[in-house]
Scaffold this motif. Structure first.
Motif, PDB file in Angstrom:
ATOM      1  N   LYS A   1     -24.022  -0.397  15.645  1.00 29.79           N
ATOM      2  CA  LYS A   1     -24.482  -0.419  14.253  1.00 29.79           C
ATOM      3  C   LYS A   1     -24.365   0.953  13.595  1.00 29.79           C
ATOM      4  N   GLU A   2     -24.240   2.013  14.420  1.00 27.16           N
ATOM      5  CA  GLU A   2     -24.071   3.362  13.879  1.00 27.16           C
ATOM      6  C   GLU A   2     -23.262   4.214  14.839  1.00 27.16           C
ATOM      7  N   ILE A   3     -22.599   5.229  14.268  1.00 24.07           N
ATOM      8  CA  ILE A   3     -21.766   6.137  15.048  1.00 24.07           C
ATOM      9  C   ILE A   3     -22.353   7.538  14.904  1.00 24.07           C
ATOM     10  N   SER A   4     -22.590   8.171  16.034  1.00 26.70           N
ATOM     11  CA  SER A   4     -23.193   9.500  16.068  1.00 26.70           C
ATOM     12  C   SER A   4     -22.092  10.562  16.030  1.00 26.70           C
ATOM     13  N   TYR A   5     -22.338  11.631  15.259  1.00 26.59           N
ATOM     14  CA  TYR A   5     -21.327  12.687  15.122  1.00 26.59           C
ATOM     15  C   TYR A   5     -21.972  14.005  14.679  1.00 26.59           C
ATOM     16  N   LYS A   6     -21.166  15.079  14.677  1.00 20.03           N
ATOM     17  CA  LYS A   6     -21.576  16.375  14.136  1.00 20.03           C
ATOM     18  C   LYS A   6     -20.573  16.780  13.077  1.00 20.03           C
ATOM     19  N   ALA A   7     -21.072  17.384  11.994  1.00 20.37           N
ATOM     20  CA  ALA A   7     -20.194  17.861  10.921  1.00 20.37           C
ATOM     21  C   ALA A   7     -20.961  18.840  10.040  1.00 20.37           C
ATOM     22  N   VAL A   8     -20.210  19.652   9.276  1.00 22.04           N
ATOM     23  CA  VAL A   8     -20.836  20.520   8.275  1.00 22.04           C
ATOM     24  C   VAL A   8     -21.279  19.630   7.113  1.00 22.04           C
ATOM     25  N   PRO A   9     -22.260  20.058   6.307  1.00 19.20           N
ATOM     26  CA  PRO A   9     -22.781  19.210   5.231  1.00 19.20           C
ATOM     27  C   PRO A   9     -21.714  18.622   4.297  1.00 19.20           C
TER      28      PRO A   9
ATOM     29  N   GLY B   1     -11.600  -8.822   8.499  1.00 17.99           N
ATOM     30  CA  GLY B   1     -11.029 -10.070   7.987  1.00 17.99           C
ATOM     31  C   GLY B   1      -9.830 -10.588   8.751  1.00 17.99           C
ATOM     32  N   ASN B   2      -9.031  -9.717   9.358  1.00 16.80           N
ATOM     33  CA  ASN B   2      -7.820 -10.154  10.061  1.00 16.80           C
ATOM     34  C   ASN B   2      -8.019 -10.283  11.567  1.00 16.80           C
ATOM     35  N   MET B   3      -9.239 -10.119  12.043  1.00 13.00           N
ATOM     36  CA  MET B   3      -9.475 -10.180  13.492  1.00 13.00           C
ATOM     37  C   MET B   3      -9.460 -11.624  13.989  1.00 13.00           C
ATOM     38  N   ARG B   4      -8.986 -11.811  15.211  1.00 15.23           N
ATOM     39  CA  ARG B   4      -8.888 -13.122  15.864  1.00 15.23           C
ATOM     40  C   ARG B   4      -9.612 -13.069  17.206  1.00 15.23           C
ATOM     41  N   ALA B   5      -9.766 -14.223  17.839  1.00 16.67           N
ATOM     42  CA  ALA B   5     -10.403 -14.299  19.164  1.00 16.67           C
ATOM     43  C   ALA B   5      -9.678 -13.371  20.133  1.00 16.67           C
ATOM     44  N   GLY B   6     -10.457 -12.565  20.855  1.00 16.69           N
ATOM     45  CA  GLY B   6      -9.890 -11.617  21.818  1.00 16.69           C
ATOM     46  C   GLY B   6      -9.690 -10.218  21.255  1.00 16.69           C
ATOM     47  N   ASP B   7      -9.757 -10.065  19.913  1.00 14.99           N
ATOM     48  CA  ASP B   7      -9.590  -8.745  19.284  1.00 14.99           C
ATOM     49  C   ASP B   7     -10.870  -7.926  19.408  1.00 14.99           C
ATOM     50  N   SER B   8     -10.704  -6.613  19.472  1.00 20.67           N
ATOM     51  CA  SER B   8     -11.853  -5.710  19.412  1.00 20.67           C
ATOM     52  C   SER B   8     -11.418  -4.407  18.764  1.00 20.67           C
ATOM     53  N   LEU B   9     -12.362  -3.729  18.135  1.00 20.57           N
ATOM     54  CA  LEU B   9     -12.120  -2.414  17.538  1.00 20.57           C
ATOM     55  C   LEU B   9     -13.013  -1.411  18.238  1.00 20.57           C
ATOM     56  N   ARG B  10     -12.436  -0.273  18.604  1.00 23.87           N
ATOM     57  CA  ARG B  10     -13.185   0.798  19.243  1.00 23.87           C
ATOM     58  C   ARG B  10     -13.400   1.924  18.237  1.00 23.87           C
ATOM     59  N   VAL B  11     -14.303   2.835  18.555  1.00 21.70           N
ATOM     60  CA  VAL B  11     -14.585   3.971  17.676  1.00 21.70           C
ATOM     61  C   VAL B  11     -13.297   4.733  17.378  1.00 21.70           C
ATOM     62  N   LYS B  12     -12.437   4.904  18.380  1.00 23.21           N
ATOM     63  CA  LYS B  12     -11.190   5.658  18.198  1.00 23.21           C
ATOM     64  C   LYS B  12     -10.230   4.989  17.207  1.00 23.21           C
TER      65      LYS B  12
ATOM     66  N   ASP C   1     -12.710  17.140  10.442  1.00 25.21           N
ATOM     67  CA  ASP C   1     -13.955  17.854  10.159  1.00 25.21           C
ATOM     68  C   ASP C   1     -15.154  17.249  10.888  1.00 25.21           C
ATOM     69  N   ILE C   2     -14.913  16.158  11.622  1.00 25.24           N
ATOM     70  CA  ILE C   2     -16.003  15.454  12.304  1.00 25.24           C
ATOM     71  C   ILE C   2     -15.807  15.509  13.816  1.00 25.24           C
ATOM     72  N   GLU C   3     -16.884  15.872  14.496  1.00 27.96           N
ATOM     73  CA  GLU C   3     -16.892  15.896  15.963  1.00 27.96           C
ATOM     74  C   GLU C   3     -17.709  14.690  16.433  1.00 27.96           C
ATOM     75  N   LEU C   4     -17.013  13.691  16.995  1.00 30.22           N
ATOM     76  CA  LEU C   4     -17.697  12.470  17.432  1.00 30.22           C
ATOM     77  C   LEU C   4     -18.618  12.743  18.609  1.00 30.22           C
ATOM     78  N   MET C   5     -19.807  12.167  18.578  1.00 25.08           N
ATOM     79  CA  MET C   5     -20.746  12.230  19.692  1.00 25.08           C
ATOM     80  C   MET C   5     -20.755  10.878  20.420  1.00 25.08           C
ATOM     81  N   THR C   6     -20.477   9.806  19.683  1.00 27.27           N
ATOM     82  CA  THR C   6     -20.350   8.479  20.293  1.00 27.27           C
ATOM     83  C   THR C   6     -19.012   8.434  21.026  1.00 27.27           C
ATOM     84  N   ASP C   7     -18.985   7.806  22.187  1.00 28.86           N
ATOM     85  CA  ASP C   7     -17.773   7.684  22.998  1.00 28.86           C
ATOM     86  C   ASP C   7     -16.663   7.012  22.175  1.00 28.86           C
ATOM     87  N   PRO C   8     -15.480   7.646  22.040  1.00 23.51           N
ATOM     88  CA  PRO C   8     -14.375   7.052  21.281  1.00 23.51           C
ATOM     89  C   PRO C   8     -13.913   5.702  21.842  1.00 23.51           C
ATOM     90  N   GLU C   9     -14.179   5.446  23.125  1.00 22.18           N
ATOM     91  CA  GLU C   9     -13.790   4.181  23.751  1.00 22.18           C
ATOM     92  C   GLU C   9     -14.827   3.073  23.532  1.00 22.18           C
TER      93      GLU C   9
END
Length: 194
Positions: free
Chosen positions: A122-130, A142-153, A162-170
């Protein structure tokens, strides 16, 4: 950017009393502040702010005539009373990275007809300047089908230099699983014999 007016809170007055009087309590903290500043904010102003902002949102916090560029760090919501009791802010420094979260917002989920959509993050953790803070990550499913998934990466936030991800990209953000709603043959036979 929204502006929120707050007052320094007198710590001799209990939080429960302030809440009865129509205030939300809170704190402003930051590296350039000596200690934290206890706050009281009109409940209606907090409710108005939270119509457009969430945890990780950036606001201009006006306290007794002084303005702070601040990040909403924590929101304590009382589900029984259906109200916000406390809200904490971090004062931002323009060139210093701050830890924050971006809310994941799914679009076009009604277009997913093949399978069941499951939002895992529900949320992605990261570090960044203001200046690079992101409040929401919009994901078009909208275009996703059975078996599809999206990862943070796979999301736009992971491409932002400018963003340093704290949540695992995988980490999986959203997936679509196949629907299995057919009854076994023997169950169908029992129902027809009765």
């Amino acid at each position: 950017m929204n502006t929120l007016k707050a007052e320094k809170r007198n710590m001799n007055v209990k939080a429960r009393r302030l809440r009865r009087e129509g205030f939300v309590t809170g704190n402003l903290f930051g590296r350039e502040l000596q200690g934290s500043i206890p706050l009281k904010i009109a409940k209606r102003d907090v409710e108005q702010l939270l119509k457009t902002e969430r945890k990780g949102g950036q606001v201009m916090l006006e306290i007794d005539g002084q303005t702070y560029d601040a990040l909403i760090k924590e929101i304590d919501y009382n589900a029984m009373a259906r109200c916000v009791e406390e809200i904490d802010f971090q004062a931002l420094i323009s060139n210093e990275k701050v830890h924050s979260v971006a809310e994941v917002v799914l679009l076009n989920h009604e277009n997913v007809i093949e399978g069941v959509l499951q939002e895992i993050l529900k949320e992605i953790s990261y570090k960044a300047v203001p200046a690079a803070l992101v409040e929401k990550v919009i994901v078009d499913v909208g275009n996703m089908r059975a078996g599809d998934s999206l990862r943070v990466k796979d999301l736009e936030i992971s491409q932002n230099k400018d963003i340093e991800l704290m949540t695992d990209p995988e980490a999986v953000v959203v997936s679509v699983s196949a629907v299995h709603n057919s009854l076994p043959d023997d169950t169908e036979e029992e129902e027809t014999q009765e």
